[in-house]
Design a protein around this motif. Structure first.
Motif, PDB file in Angstrom:
ATOM      1  N   LEU A 479      -1.051 -32.627 -13.725  1.00 19.76           N
ATOM      2  CA  LEU A 479      -0.286 -32.303 -12.523  1.00 19.76           C
ATOM      3  C   LEU A 479       0.374 -30.944 -12.695  1.00 19.76           C
ATOM      4  O   LEU A 479       1.155 -30.732 -13.628  1.00 19.76           O
ATOM      5  N   THR A 480       0.084 -30.023 -11.802  1.00 23.91           N
ATOM      6  CA  THR A 480       0.602 -28.651 -11.893  1.00 23.91           C
ATOM      7  C   THR A 480       1.761 -28.431 -10.923  1.00 23.91           C
ATOM      8  O   THR A 480       2.803 -27.904 -11.294  1.00 23.91           O
ATOM      9  N   MET A 481       1.588 -28.834  -9.666  1.00 30.44           N
ATOM     10  CA  MET A 481       2.635 -28.710  -8.654  1.00 30.44           C
ATOM     11  C   MET A 481       2.700 -29.999  -7.859  1.00 30.44           C
ATOM     12  O   MET A 481       1.692 -30.697  -7.684  1.00 30.44           O
ATOM     13  N   ALA A 482       3.901 -30.329  -7.350  1.00 29.44           N
ATOM     14  CA  ALA A 482       4.103 -31.542  -6.556  1.00 29.44           C
ATOM     15  C   ALA A 482       5.111 -31.241  -5.455  1.00 29.44           C
ATOM     16  O   ALA A 482       5.869 -30.252  -5.513  1.00 29.44           O
ATOM     17  N   TYR A 483       5.109 -32.088  -4.452  1.00 30.04           N
ATOM     18  CA  TYR A 483       6.124 -31.976  -3.407  1.00 30.04           C
ATOM     19  C   TYR A 483       7.426 -32.583  -3.911  1.00 30.04           C
ATOM     20  O   TYR A 483       7.455 -33.298  -4.923  1.00 30.04           O
TER      21      TYR A 483
END
Length: 695
Positions: A479-483
């Motif tokens: 996982l690199t970016m998330a909300y």
């Protein structure tokens, strides 16, 4: 080595009994006659009493000298010899002789003014000259591909001496079991006495392998050459990225190992074309360290990165330099499937990719894009899309999955990979979603660590794809970016030979403001760069020492001559392979460590030619540790020469060291000492007596 005494004429050992003669004579001469007292000589007895007390120790010393002289003289006749360990075949006996000489890279280590290999050659020549009568002989080289001088067994000692004196140490790793098996196979079916000598430094990293068992009728002797030596080695060199683009900096990373009990400061010099620079690093005892340097890439094509240790001043300089061949690629082939995106978002992708100078946007049908693109943007779940995706992944490419439709099921992202199901989700204009960075150590964020290129997580999102299980559906992905609520926005996973990005980042103007942020284009560029496939270099670019190298031109040559040059600008023989159906050139002999240049020489160029390819050959890491094993720790054969026995020649170790000359010298010296002592003692009492009488 254990030493023992042998006798060439044991039948004459009975002469040693004469050593008892002085003792018997001494005892007989000490029998005292009956005493008769005469008053006229009483004063002489009193005057001489001190002299007799002084002579008693002299008698014992004379007895010891006489006994030693007679015993040494008597033992000369049985002809004693000093032999070491197990007796070798006598020089008068016919035998089969096999030499195994180690010429792997570690034998280049020097000590006491000469290398281990030079000492091995000297010992091997000594064995040949002192071997006596030999029925047959041979020499096996211990290197990466062990081979024998004679196809079977030969008879010429002079030929073996010539080969030994003309040989050089190689930069290869030693195949110890292979060399020993080859030597034993040559001796296996021969009748009579068989001797095999193994001359090596017994390097610990190679001699711990499982060794063959020698037959009982083969006398095997190992000769250790050299001792442990400290070493500072350049054990590795690589670049990041492996295939850079023109205008991009490549980071050269050198790995330095310290094979010594003390910390060392290593100075590493890097070079790429005309660019040169040095870096220093401290390496802990028995440890390793890495040092890097950024080098500019200016043009497309292959390039060579070199590194060397400066001022290491150790005993093994062969591993102080290293070279690697890399290739700067022209660009990346990127394609967007026609049915993947809505028209507005497809336009954003086209403009963004067109702004990247090294992104070559491909056009065509789905099947064509799957077979030509290295990076593919896909979004639907049709059969053609699935085949195109799997073809890109099979070739080591990268797929960016962009979910848009509701419901959305892209199908399998790779062989054995489960499908991902998502639905389109919208949010009110006054409650947009925000991004957060989930993994700050990801490579795509290194460019933004200083803040110069903005914040890649900045932007407002009004649409996104919702996974039914949220982040759990991407378990096993990076996982690199998330909300802000935890819904995955960007994640990566390796699939087959390539990788897949879960790209839940809408870029259409009505879906987000992200595409208008200053960090958007640099971030997209970093993702594309990190997604580049790693393709293998052309065959023959890097080979191990002891292997041959080959080169094939990209297109058929219409003229000119292909040559291969080494670092000293000497020509290396090459031949054209006429059996492959195309042009292919290969080296006639195996290559040693160094950097080689392939040239095409035209007749009108004066023999200079132009470089078309490089081949790098580096010392194997296994040969850099110069620690050795004790001969007793190697379960193969007997130790012939170690420690105090090193000063003895092989002829003496085989036939024995004659001791009778030393015994004869001992007897002569004992008789001379006895004569000198008697002359001195006979003079001394007379002087004392005259002095006493005068008084």
């Amino acid at each position: 080595m254990n030493f023992s005494i042998g006798w060439l004429q044991p039948g004459l050992l009975w002469l040693a009994a004469f050593a008892a003669a002085p003792v018997i004579v001494h005892l007989v001469s000490r029998i005292r006659p009956p005493e008769r007292r005469f008053p006229t000589v009483e004063f002489l007895r009193r005057a001489m009493s001190r002299t007799f007390r002084w002579r008693r120790p002299q008698d014992w010393l004379l007895l010891a000298l006489r006994t030693l002289a007679v015993a040494a003289l008597a033992l000369c006749f049985p002809l004693p010899v000093l032999v070491g360990g197990r007796n070798l075949a006598q020089s008068s006996e016919g035998k089969h002789l096999m030499l195994v000489v180690d010429r792997s890279a570690s034998m280049a280590a020097s000590g006491d003014g000469q290398s281990r290999f030079a000492l091995a050659v000297a010992r091997a020549v000594e064995i040949l000259r002192s071997a006596g009568r030999v029925e047959s002989l041979n020499l096996v080289w211990l290197d990466a591909q062990p081979d024998a001088v004679f196809p079977d067994m030969g008879r010429s000692r002079e030929r073996l001496e010539e080969v030994l004196r003309a040989a050089n140490v190689s930069g290869q790793r030693g195949d110890v079991p292979g060399a020993l098996r080859l030597a034993l196979e040559r001796l296996e079916k021969l009748p009579g006495a068989k001797e095999m000598y193994v001359l090596s430094d017994l390097q610990a990293t190679t001699w711990r392998e499982t060794l063959p068992t020698a037959p009982k009728d083969v006398q095997v002797f190992k000769v250790k050459l050299g001792t442990d030596a400290p070493n500072l080695a350049l054990s590795g060199l690589e670049t990041q990225p492996v295939e850079p683009l023109p205008g991009e900096n490549v980071q050269a990373l050198a790995r330095v190992k310290n094979f010594s009990p003390e910390a060392r400061i290593a100075t590493v010099a890097f070079s790429l074309g005309d660019a040169r620079s040095t870096r220093q690093v401290e390496v802990q005892p028995w440890g390793e360290a890495q040092v890097g340097l950024n080098l500019p890439i200016t043009e497309v094509g292959s390039f060579v990165v070199r590194a060397s240790l400066q001022g290491s001043e150790d005993r093994f300089s062969m591993d102080d330099q290293r070279a690697i061949v890399r290739r700067a690629r022209e660009g990346l082939k990127v394609g967007v499937l026609p049915t993947a995106l809505a028209s507005e978002e497809r336009e954003v992708w086209q403009r963004a990719l067109g702004a990247l100078p090294w992104a070559n946007v491909q056009q065509g049908a789905v099947a064509d894009l799957g077979s030509t693109c290295e990076i593919l943007v896909a979004g639907d779940s049709g059969e053609e899309t699935t085949k195109a995706v799997q073809e890109v992944l099979r070739r080591g490419g990268t797929v960016l999955y962009r979910p848009l439709a509701a419901p959305w099921q892209p199908g399998p992202v790779g062989r054995g990979q489960p499908a991902l199901t998502a639905s389109l989700e919208k949010t009110p204009t006054d409650a947009p979603w925000h991004l957060r960075i989930a993994n700050e150590k990801a490579e795509v964020f290194q460019l933004f660590s200083t803040g110069e290129f903005g914040d890649p997580a900045r932007g407002l999102f009004h649409q996104r794809a919702r996974l039914a299980g949220g982040a759990d559906d991407l378990k096993g992905w990076d996982l690199t970016m998330a909300y802000s609520d935890g819904m995955p926005a960007l994640a990566r996973k390796k699939v087959d030979q390539g990788a897949v990005w879960w790209w839940n980042l809408p870029m259409a103007p009505g879906a987000s403001t992200w595409a208008g942020e200053s960090a958007f284009l640099p971030f997209l560029g970093e993702v594309i760069l990190q997604s580049r496939p790693v393709t293998s270099l052309p065959p023959g670019t890097e080979v191990q020492p002891g292997q041959s190298a080959a080169w094939s031109p990209a297109r058929l040559l219409e003229g000119g001559t292909v040559k291969l040059m080494d670092q000293a600008d000497a020509v290396v023989p090459v031949q054209e392979d006429l059996q492959t159906g195309g042009q292919r050139y290969f080296t006639v002999r195996p290559l040693e460590p160094g950097l080689y240049r392939w040239l095409i020489v035209q007749e009108n160029q004066g023999g200079t030619g132009h470089v078309v390819a490089h081949t790098a050959v580096n010392v194997p890491e296994e040969e850099m540790d110069l620690r050795t094993l004790a001969p007793e720790a190697v379960p193969f054969g007997e130790t012939l020469v170690t420690g105090n026995a090193a000063s003895l020649s092989f002829a003496q170790l085989r036939d024995g060291v004659p001791l009778w000359p030393w015994l004869l010298v001992t007897a002569t010296v004992a008789f001379l000492l006895e004569s000198l002592l008697l002359a001195w003692w006979q003079k001394t009492p007379t002087d004392k007596l005259q002095t006493s009488t005068a008084a």
